[in-house]
Design an enzyme around this catalytic site. Sequence first.
Site, short mmCIF file in Angstrom:
data_model
loop_
_atom_site.label_atom_id
_atom_site.label_comp_id
_atom_site.label_asym_id
_atom_site.label_seq_id
_atom_site.Cartn_x
_atom_site.Cartn_y
_atom_site.Cartn_z
N TYR A 480 0.77 6.33 -18.53
CA TYR A 480 0.77 6.77 -17.14
C TYR A 480 2.17 7.27 -16.77
O TYR A 480 2.42 8.45 -16.71
CB TYR A 480 0.29 5.64 -16.21
CG TYR A 480 0.23 6.03 -14.75
CD1 TYR A 480 1.18 5.61 -13.84
CD2 TYR A 480 -0.79 6.86 -14.28
CE1 TYR A 480 1.13 6.00 -12.50
CE2 TYR A 480 -0.86 7.24 -12.95
CZ TYR A 480 0.12 6.81 -12.07
OH TYR A 480 0.08 7.20 -10.74
N SER A 561 -4.53 11.32 -13.82
CA SER A 561 -3.77 11.60 -12.59
C SER A 561 -2.32 11.94 -12.93
O SER A 561 -2.09 12.93 -13.63
CB SER A 561 -3.91 10.40 -11.67
OG SER A 561 -3.72 10.81 -10.37
N ASP A 652 -12.94 14.92 -5.78
CA ASP A 652 -11.63 14.27 -5.95
C ASP A 652 -10.68 14.85 -4.91
O ASP A 652 -10.19 15.97 -5.04
CB ASP A 652 -11.08 14.51 -7.37
CG ASP A 652 -9.79 13.70 -7.59
OD1 ASP A 652 -9.34 13.60 -8.75
OD2 ASP A 652 -9.22 13.20 -6.59
N HIS A 694 -11.80 10.66 -7.60
CA HIS A 694 -10.61 10.35 -8.40
C HIS A 694 -10.89 9.22 -9.39
O HIS A 694 -10.13 9.02 -10.31
CB HIS A 694 -9.46 9.97 -7.46
CG HIS A 694 -8.11 10.07 -8.11
ND1 HIS A 694 -7.67 11.23 -8.72
CD2 HIS A 694 -7.11 9.18 -8.26
CE1 HIS A 694 -6.46 11.02 -9.20
NE2 HIS A 694 -6.10 9.79 -8.94
O1 LIG Z 1 -1.26 9.24 -3.04
C1 LIG Z 1 -1.40 8.05 -3.19
N1 LIG Z 1 -0.97 7.39 -4.29
C2 LIG Z 1 -0.36 8.11 -5.40
C3 LIG Z 1 -1.43 8.78 -6.25
O2 LIG Z 1 -2.62 8.56 -6.06
N2 LIG Z 1 -1.02 9.63 -7.22
C4 LIG Z 1 0.35 10.00 -7.53
C5 LIG Z 1 0.23 11.19 -8.48
C6 LIG Z 1 -1.22 11.49 -8.61
C7 LIG Z 1 -1.96 10.28 -8.12
C8 LIG Z 1 -2.26 9.29 -9.26
O3 LIG Z 1 -1.45 9.19 -10.17
O4 LIG Z 1 -3.28 8.57 -9.15
O5 LIG Z 1 -2.04 7.24 -2.27
C9 LIG Z 1 -2.01 7.69 -0.90
C10 LIG Z 1 -0.85 7.01 -0.21
C11 LIG Z 1 -1.06 5.84 0.53
C12 LIG Z 1 0.01 5.24 1.18
C13 LIG Z 1 1.29 5.80 1.08
C14 LIG Z 1 1.48 6.96 0.33
C15 LIG Z 1 0.41 7.56 -0.32
#
Ligand SMILES: O=C(NCC(=O)N1CCC[C@H]1C(=O)O)OCc1ccccc1
Length: 724
Positions: A480, A561, A652, A694
């Site tokens: 990851y 992701s 997603d 997702h």
């Molecule tokens: O975006 C995310 N989390 C990061 C995420 O889901 N990412 C980051 C990169 C792509 C994807 C993943 O790796 O699952 O969750 C929403 C959120 C909630 C509270 C504060 C900030 C953001």
Amino acid sequence: EEPLKYPTARRDDSVVDNYHGVMVPDPYQWLEDPDSPETKEFVEKQRKLTDSVLKNCETREKLHEKLTKLYDFPKYNAPFRAGDKYFYFHNTGLQPQNVLYVQDSLDGKPEVLLDINALCEDGTMALKACSVSEDAKYLAYGISSSGSDWITIKVMRIEDKSIEPDTISWVKFSGINWTHDSKGFFYSRYPAPKCGENLDAGTETNVNLHHKLYYHFLGTDQSEDILCWSDPENPKHMLRASVTEDEKYVVLYIWENCDPVNKIYYCDMSMLPKGLEGYKGKKEFLPFVKLVDNFDASYNYVANDDTIFTFLTNKDAPRNKLVRVNVREPTSWTELIQEDKNNVLESAVAVNGNQIVVNYLSDVKNVLQLRDLKTGSFLHHLPLDIGSVSDISSRRKDKIIFIGFTSFLVPGVIYMCDLEGEVPRMRIFREIIVPGFDRTEFEVTQVFVPSRDGTKVPMFIVARKNICLDGSHPCLLYGYGGFNASITPYFSSSRILIAKHLDVVFCIANIRGGGEYGEEWHKAGALSKKQNCFDDFISAAEYLVSSGYTKPKKLCIEGGSNGGLLIGACINQRPDLFGCALAHVGVMDMLKFHKFTIGHTWTSDFGCSENEEEFHWLIKYSPLHNVRRPWDKPFDKFSQYPSMMLLTADHDDRVVPLHSLKLLATMQHVLCTSVERSPQTNPIVGRIESKAGHGCGMPTQKMIDEAADRYAFMAKMVDAPWID
Ligand SMILES: O=C(NCC(=O)N1CCC[C@H]1C(=O)O)OCc1ccccc1
């Protein structure tokens, strides 16, 4: 066999974006519109191509059959308590979604409280949030459809399971936090997306801005909810409220992105002249006090005794520590548990009146201690096997708590920990048994691999016992590397299955960017240092080859992701090192990710192309912008890209499908359709799931179908024969 016939997708060479003077073509920009007939046609053609490839993957049916059987075991989550009742999630085995049960006592007759499977026959409705009121009178629950992040909150009266008329829409990235009088709950929401009416929620790519905190009074319409806090000057900020266990305070968390840093405001509800009711119909925020009004560190509420608050923080402590403050003297903070020099203090839960269970991550394994809440002093170790603590379920007043545990070879154990006596007593409360799984057939090792810059990167290796290291084994390397997220040992039926029947060695590389060694490890794999993630992963792959586990042709890499970005970047940089690559819901267009849904919060790890210096970081590794023909450079020995499956789904709205679709079109063009008799004979295909998102909340059947497809594809591409 003859090379694949790839669909040709229109390239619009007139679309070129100017980034600080650098002109960057974006010929497949039209794929950013999920609703255009052209995009739908592209998806349809890709689905047909992938089906034709999967039809020739001989192991698919066997994998599907064996996986369905292996997966069909009863699953339980740790019980949680409210009022005098016990609640727990359970799945008999193949139910699409877990079911919520309630008991009056631990050995009372369990009753189905909420079975989401009864509400939706194709299993695409998932329970994403669930909160029982303090007196166990009401259950507030958040439902999402087709895997979207959007949630609709409903309320059930527990005694007769009747569903209240309350319906709270356009909730996302929210908790559900009751006031202890059970009159209502706090939640966060966005304005309804513009395309409101005919919107198939979760397929839109609109940016999510203007998160707001509301309080809903039970029995009223959402339009009457009181707006407790919002910050129009900071539309990117994310809000979440929680009510303290003594019900006196509302603690407000404010984030501006995904970094582990947040503001902490609080409101003493006893100070509200007419309680929350006094705010009905008024355009006035709650009188929050700004305890921490900067983004210098993370603060997570652990407990409070009146105005004395205990927080878990990384302030001047990248591996975290516990601190205490009297909110009446907000500038004098004291340390309760200082930062450990090696281990990461991941969480702390108040238990048994004045004790805390602290959870450390020590070389990627969890270790639990019981400590004194007043002094922080060590009391006892809570003995656990090598693996991960998946859950610590307790209220401060509970003497009996539940601890969820899992590991590579332990499907799941829920311990009941009795803190009544002098020495804590850990007993197995539930043990998840997987019929036909014999853990003695396998072994787990942890190695520390030197990366390009010498940094030691931990890697778990799960293999059948006594394999010989002759380079003959198919190997699945998973990673990851971002967002301070750690991948700790967990049981995976599908990986056990391919280890048993395809002789696959399954590995997890804990590369930089994650939280395995705290915030320093995270930062070492972020922003200008993002390349460290790829170097670490490539070094892990080279280790598996040099130590004789596998060879490049038999090595498959997998990630999702941010981990999908990892896969996309690594096959661009080292197409010679892998035989196959599986990228789930990857972030592939690093110049535009911040424009869609919640992507703007990811700039804390990635940076943003709107900033010149950061643009130059991103353009160097962005998967979409670094696909090149390996055979073009005469001196390069490798001839083609590995076989590639890009997985995504139409709902997603975390990482929108356009990332995978644009990369798919680009790879098929550059490597396949634009070259006469292309050396690229390894297939490059997309698996685009429908009514899915997702990943979180995906129904069992879809998970099994997808696992069978991707591992059958892998087996075919790395030439792994089936072993009965
Ligand atoms: O975006 C995310 N989390 C990061 C995420 O889901 N990412 C980051 C990169 C792509 C994807 C993943 O790796 O699952 O969750 C929403 C959120 C909630 C509270 C504060 C900030 C953001």
